[in-house]
Design a protein around this motif. Structure first.
Motif, short mmCIF file in Angstrom:
data_model
loop_
_atom_site.label_atom_id
_atom_site.label_comp_id
_atom_site.label_asym_id
_atom_site.label_seq_id
_atom_site.Cartn_x
_atom_site.Cartn_y
_atom_site.Cartn_z
N LEU A 222 0.83 -1.21 0.00
CA LEU A 222 0.00 0.00 0.00
C LEU A 222 0.87 1.25 0.00
CD1 LEU A 222 -2.76 -1.16 2.49
CD2 LEU A 222 -3.17 -0.45 0.12
N LYS A 223 2.01 1.16 0.65
CA LYS A 223 2.95 2.29 0.66
C LYS A 223 3.68 2.41 -0.68
CE LYS A 223 3.87 2.30 5.65
NZ LYS A 223 4.89 2.04 6.71
N PRO A 226 0.65 3.45 -3.78
CA PRO A 226 -0.48 4.09 -3.11
C PRO A 226 -1.66 4.44 -4.01
CG PRO A 226 1.34 5.64 -3.37
CD PRO A 226 1.87 4.28 -3.73
N LYS A 227 -1.43 4.65 -5.28
CA LYS A 227 -2.52 5.04 -6.17
C LYS A 227 -3.02 3.90 -7.07
CE LYS A 227 -2.45 9.12 -4.50
NZ LYS A 227 -3.52 9.50 -3.53
N GLN A 254 -3.26 2.85 6.39
CA GLN A 254 -2.49 3.19 5.20
C GLN A 254 -3.39 3.38 3.99
OE1 GLN A 254 0.88 3.88 5.15
NE2 GLN A 254 0.37 4.66 3.11
N ASN A 258 -3.73 6.75 1.75
CA ASN A 258 -3.57 6.79 0.30
C ASN A 258 -4.72 7.51 -0.41
OD1 ASN A 258 -1.29 5.31 0.78
ND2 ASN A 258 -2.05 3.41 -0.12
#
Length: 311
Positions: A222-223, A226-227, A254, A258
């Motif tokens: 997810l980091k 993020p998009k 997270q 995002n």
């Protein structure tokens, strides 16, 4: 006399509170129905019941507090659990439930390109009628080589471009295998997919349980992307939150950071439940299995509704 009436009033208020509390315990599905959280569920979780009685199933899930559905259209079914799309959507609307996505897939066939794309258009038309935003491919057969996975990416880009014409975003849902390395590369297959599909047309629905089972950290992905991860499958061994093996709080934190918000619960029928027997030795009926799945869905909704980290 005034004191008498005041005392009576206090007694009646206390009796009313007790009665309400008893009623809530007697109907546990209503407990989780409070709040404004948009908890979603993949209808695959109770698919047999929805097929058998869409109306009763929708009402039951809505009563638990589910406010969003992800559909299933296996094999490119042109109906939604046996009903025309508009009719199924109307049932959802009546119960305050929004359809946000569906799962279906059509394998690429280069010899039938036009026919395949026409079938996709038909499915997109159905999902558009349901009011959903995403159309997710739940799985796809491919050899884990750079050449074949790149062809898969190209296919997804073409299909996703058509989906955009219908106001939809094509997505891909992972299982555990996608977190293996490609046969002829050190690249993880799922990472290759993310990095070689067009973000204008393709996004990803991360199944956090399968990601974890594949040996990866959902939060790390997810980091990193993020998009690209626009939806989550919130899944556990069975009931959400009971195994203690998935860090749902970190995942949700997270995901929200995002700028994303769409997630759905998915509960798979465990082998132990499929093989469960009654006291007389007879196997559980389909109805008995589905009832336990609904109980699991209710407990999962309650967990997410009560979790402070879920918006």
């Amino acid at each position: 006399m005034k004191r008498f009436f005041r005392q009576c009033g206090k007694l009646m208020a206390a009796f009313t509170c007790v009665a309400i509390a008893i009623a809530m315990l007697a109907i546990p599905e209503m407990v989780s129905a409070k709040g404004n959280k948009k908890v979603g569920i993949q209808l695959y979780s109770v698919m047999d019941a929805v097929r058998e009685n869409p109306k009763a199933s929708i009402e039951r899930l809505a009563g638990m507090g589910y406010k969003a559905f992800e559909l299933v259209q296996w094999g490119g079914d042109t109906k939604v659990f046996g009903l025309p799309a508009e009719e199924f959507k109307a049932l959802c609307d009546q119960n305050g439930v929004k359809i946000i996505s569906t799962h279906s897939s059509i394998q690429e066939d280069t010899a039938k390109e036009d026919e395949i794309m026409q079938r996709w258009r038909q499915l997109f038309e159905i999902q558009k009628a349901c009011g959903g935003k995403y159309f997710v491919i739940p799985s796809y057969n491919v050899d884990y080589t750079v050449k074949d996975v790149q062809q898969m990416c190209n296919y997804f880009n073409r299909v996703g471009k058509i989906a955009k014409e219908y106001g939809l975003k094509l997505g891909y849902h992972n299982h555990a295998n996608e977190y293996k390395k490609l046969k002829d590369s050190d690249k993880v297959m799922w990472e290759y997919l993310v990095e070689n599909t067009d973000p204008r047309y393709v996004c990803f629905e991360m199944d956090v349980y399968w990601c974890t089972k594949g040996g990866k950290d959902p939060v790390a992905y997810l980091k990193k992307y993020p998009k690209r991860i626009e939806m989550l499958h919130i899944k556990d061994e069975f009931v959400i939150g009971e195994s203690g093996t998935i860090n749902f709080e970190a995942i949700f934190n997270q995901f929200y950071k995002n700028g994303m918000k769409n997630y759905v619960v998915e509960i798979e029928t465990p082998k132990a439940l499929r093989e469960k027997t009654n006291a007389d030795g007879s196997k559980y009926t389909k109805e008995q299995i589905m009832n336990e799945m609904f109980v699991a869905a209710q407990k999962s909704a309650a967990y997410l509704t009560n979790a402070k980290f879920v918006k």
